[in-house]
Motif scaffolding. Sequence first.
Motif, short mmCIF file in Angstrom:
data_model
loop_
_atom_site.label_atom_id
_atom_site.label_comp_id
_atom_site.label_asym_id
_atom_site.label_seq_id
_atom_site.Cartn_x
_atom_site.Cartn_y
_atom_site.Cartn_z
N ALA A 1 0.84 -1.20 0.00
CA ALA A 1 0.00 0.00 0.00
C ALA A 1 0.87 1.25 0.00
N LEU A 2 2.00 1.20 0.73
CA LEU A 2 2.90 2.35 0.76
C LEU A 2 3.64 2.51 -0.56
N GLN A 3 3.94 1.39 -1.24
CA GLN A 3 4.56 1.47 -2.56
C GLN A 3 3.61 2.16 -3.54
N ALA A 4 2.32 1.98 -3.31
CA ALA A 4 1.32 2.69 -4.11
C ALA A 4 1.12 4.07 -3.48
N ASP A 5 -0.10 4.43 -3.15
CA ASP A 5 -0.32 5.83 -2.76
C ASP A 5 -0.93 6.01 -1.36
N LEU A 6 -0.71 5.00 -0.49
CA LEU A 6 -1.30 5.11 0.84
C LEU A 6 -0.86 6.37 1.59
N ALA A 7 0.43 6.70 1.51
CA ALA A 7 0.93 7.85 2.26
C ALA A 7 0.23 9.15 1.83
N ASP A 8 0.10 9.33 0.52
CA ASP A 8 -0.58 10.53 0.01
C ASP A 8 -2.02 10.57 0.48
N LYS A 9 -2.68 9.42 0.42
CA LYS A 9 -4.08 9.36 0.83
C LYS A 9 -4.23 9.68 2.32
N LEU A 10 -3.31 9.18 3.14
CA LEU A 10 -3.36 9.45 4.58
C LEU A 10 -3.14 10.95 4.84
N ARG A 11 -2.20 11.51 4.09
CA ARG A 11 -1.86 12.94 4.31
C ARG A 11 -3.00 13.86 3.92
N THR A 12 -3.81 13.44 2.97
CA THR A 12 -4.90 14.32 2.53
C THR A 12 -6.23 13.95 3.19
N ALA A 13 -6.23 12.90 4.00
CA ALA A 13 -7.47 12.51 4.68
C ALA A 13 -7.86 13.61 5.66
N THR B 1 9.71 -6.59 0.82
CA THR B 1 8.59 -6.56 -0.11
C THR B 1 8.90 -5.68 -1.31
N THR B 2 9.55 -4.56 -1.04
CA THR B 2 9.95 -3.64 -2.11
C THR B 2 11.04 -4.27 -2.98
N ALA B 3 12.00 -4.95 -2.34
CA ALA B 3 13.09 -5.59 -3.08
C ALA B 3 12.55 -6.72 -3.97
N SER C 1 -10.65 4.10 7.43
CA SER C 1 -11.05 3.25 6.31
C SER C 1 -9.83 2.90 5.44
N LEU C 2 -8.85 3.80 5.40
CA LEU C 2 -7.62 3.50 4.65
C LEU C 2 -6.86 2.35 5.30
N ILE C 3 -6.84 2.34 6.62
CA ILE C 3 -6.10 1.30 7.34
C ILE C 3 -6.87 -0.03 7.27
N GLN C 4 -8.20 0.06 7.30
CA GLN C 4 -9.01 -1.15 7.14
C GLN C 4 -8.80 -1.74 5.74
N GLY C 5 -8.56 -0.85 4.78
CA GLY C 5 -8.35 -1.29 3.40
C GLY C 5 -7.15 -2.21 3.27
N ILE C 6 -6.15 -2.01 4.10
CA ILE C 6 -4.98 -2.88 4.07
C ILE C 6 -5.37 -4.31 4.41
N VAL C 7 -6.25 -4.45 5.39
CA VAL C 7 -6.69 -5.78 5.79
C VAL C 7 -7.54 -6.42 4.70
N GLN C 8 -8.38 -5.60 4.06
CA GLN C 8 -9.17 -6.11 2.94
C GLN C 8 -8.24 -6.70 1.89
N ASP C 9 -7.16 -5.95 1.62
CA ASP C 9 -6.21 -6.42 0.62
C ASP C 9 -5.56 -7.73 1.03
N SER D 1 17.35 4.85 1.27
CA SER D 1 16.70 5.51 2.42
C SER D 1 15.18 5.35 2.38
N ASP D 2 14.63 5.20 1.17
CA ASP D 2 13.17 5.04 1.07
C ASP D 2 12.85 3.56 0.81
N PHE D 3 12.35 2.89 1.84
CA PHE D 3 12.09 1.45 1.76
C PHE D 3 10.84 1.11 0.96
N THR D 4 10.13 2.12 0.49
CA THR D 4 8.89 1.84 -0.24
C THR D 4 8.99 2.27 -1.71
N ASP D 5 10.16 2.73 -2.14
CA ASP D 5 10.33 3.23 -3.50
C ASP D 5 10.91 2.13 -4.41
#
Lengths: 153, 104
Positions: free
Chosen positions: A121-133, B29-31, A141-149, B81-85
């Motif tokens: 989720a972090l490799q995708a856009d979870l961080a951006d979504k959390l920041r704009t929530a 997971t990223t690797a 609901s974003l954190i629940q989404g991780i479990v759904q996945d 430094s970025d483990f998710t990139d």
Amino acid sequence: MADVEGAVLTARSRVEVDGWQEAIRASCQPLLEAEAIEERYVERCIEMVEDEGPYVVVAPGIALAHARPEDGVKRLCLSVVTLAAPVEFGHSENDPVDLVFAFGSPDSTQHVSLLRNLARALQADLADKLRTANTVEEVESLIQGIVQDVKED
Amino acid sequence: MTTKGNPEKRLKVMTVCGVGMGSSLILRTTAEKALKQLGLEVDLEHVDVSSARSIDADVIIGQAMHTEEFEDAAPVVVTISDFTDVEALKGKLKEALEAQGWLT
């Protein structure tokens, strides 16, 4: 799978903290209230950073606080806290931090699916979504989404 | 993926962090994703730094504060430094593996 379905998940939004220790405490507090971890676990999470350095800051702006199963974990759990204002952890490249996750695992394996999905989720856009929530419900609901996945994994 | 001179051997890749549970698992997971995109099949493990000292690996990946002490411990040591990139890690791995002749 069963592990993940029983996991305690908590969310807090726009929390005000003073310094990284308080940020870690804030991320652990909901897990403490849910009785997923013991008080000593929170202190261990802070000591980990004091002893080992700020390696828990795993990406720009993102910290993943945790200690070991034997440090007082009762149930598999994951918390996320968005901070009202970012704090410095002392990381040379990933500071300042405005998203703090905390997790606890009762043993060395139960957290694996949950964290793997958090990573995806972090490799995708979870961080951006959390920041704009805007609301805690959105963060939740974003954190629940991780479990759904995880269930769909 | 095969290593030079030993075509049967898969690369052993280790991601490291302080406890060997959280950060290193995120990085693993990223690797995995990065290596898959490079077309490599490898053996991956995530471990804490002290265990890592006694394990032989072809590639070690971690944050600067952890990889510094592994400079000579493996043929390839990658600092990120970025483990998710995924993209950033893929670029670093590609360069390092090509330098070893492990990726063409």
